[in-house]
Design a protein around this motif. Structure first.
Motif, PDB file in Angstrom:
ATOM      1  N   ASN A  92     -29.917  14.597  55.863  1.00 36.58           N
ATOM      2  CA  ASN A  92     -31.345  14.604  55.848  1.00 36.58           C
ATOM      3  C   ASN A  92     -31.868  13.646  54.752  1.00 36.58           C
ATOM      4  O   ASN A  92     -32.948  14.188  54.317  1.00 36.58           O
ATOM      5  CB  ASN A  92     -32.087  15.894  55.883  1.00 36.58           C
ATOM      6  N   ILE A  93     -31.230  12.492  54.408  1.00 32.69           N
ATOM      7  CA  ILE A  93     -31.608  11.666  53.339  1.00 32.69           C
ATOM      8  C   ILE A  93     -31.750  10.257  53.934  1.00 32.69           C
ATOM      9  O   ILE A  93     -31.064   9.780  54.749  1.00 32.69           O
ATOM     10  CB  ILE A  93     -30.997  11.764  52.111  1.00 32.69           C
ATOM     11  N   GLY A  94     -32.444   9.573  53.309  1.00 35.57           N
ATOM     12  CA  GLY A  94     -32.419   8.145  53.566  1.00 35.57           C
ATOM     13  C   GLY A  94     -31.218   7.198  52.948  1.00 35.57           C
ATOM     14  O   GLY A  94     -30.619   7.782  52.069  1.00 35.57           O
ATOM     15  N   LYS A  95     -30.985   5.959  53.365  1.00 37.48           N
ATOM     16  CA  LYS A  95     -30.092   5.044  52.931  1.00 37.48           C
ATOM     17  C   LYS A  95     -30.142   4.908  51.354  1.00 37.48           C
ATOM     18  O   LYS A  95     -29.127   4.986  50.411  1.00 37.48           O
ATOM     19  CB  LYS A  95     -29.784   3.896  53.466  1.00 37.48           C
ATOM     20  N   GLY A  96     -31.365   4.773  50.942  1.00 37.38           N
ATOM     21  CA  GLY A  96     -31.737   4.501  49.404  1.00 37.38           C
ATOM     22  C   GLY A  96     -31.242   5.698  48.412  1.00 37.38           C
ATOM     23  O   GLY A  96     -30.595   5.476  47.494  1.00 37.38           O
TER      24      GLY A  96
END
Length: 180
Positions: free
Chosen positions: A38-42
């Motif tokens: 549940n995190i973005g690529k960045g």
């Protein structure tokens, strides 16, 4: 101003381990990881640098947990015969209780990487040596019969444990495993 990470990194490692364990390294895409964590690529790249670096952290974490759990189980029983029986029964119970039939993360990693990645092969060899040492230390004073040495018993137990983990991936009941 740098952004503050809004997730628990330890929990992310646990979730990543579960995903790699279920799918394997090669079948796990970056999108699978970012979705599960549940995190973005960045944030993923900022925190873990890449898929391989994350896998290396997960493998290290699993190894530590695995060895600590083994030592704890063995140290809880002074009689090696009972201790090994309890260990194998716990392995069987845990394997049968796993609805995903994942087997052992180390065995799975060995199956996926042993002949193709020298760094992981080295890590797996170190884990194998540590596991062997823990088992040998536990068994070294047990009086085996028929000239069987503690070294031989440890080698046989390691082979049996590996095969048990494989069997638990394909068999779904205690009776079929015990009849093998």
């Amino acid at each position: 101003m740098p952004r503050v990470k809004q997730f628990d990194q330890q929990e992310a490692l646990v979730q990543a381990m579960q995903l790699f364990w279920e799918k394997g390294y090669n079948a796990t895409a970056l999108s699978d990881l970012t979705q599960r964590l549940n995190i973005g690529k960045g944030s993923f790249y900022d925190t873990f640098k890449g898929k391989r670096q994350l896998f290396d952290k997960v493998l290290s974490m699993y190894r530590k947990i695995n060895i600590e759990m083994l030592q704890e189980r063995l140290n809880s029983e002074k009689d090696p015969k009972k201790g090994i029986r309890n260990l194998l029964e716990t392995m069987m119970h845990d394997g049968l209780a796993d609805e995903h039939r994942k087997g052992c993360f180390i065995v799975n990693t060995c199956n996926e990487f042993a002949n193709s990645d020298k760094e992981i092969s080295t890590v797996l060899g170190e884990h194998n040596s540590t596991l062997h040492s823990v088992l040998y230390t536990y068994l070294k004073h047990y009086p085996f019969i028929d000239g069987v040495s503690s070294q031989q018993a440890t080698d046989l137990l390691m082979t049996f444990m590996t095969e048990l983990n494989q069997e638990l991936k394909i068999k779904n009941d205690k009776a079929s495993i015990q009849s093998s």
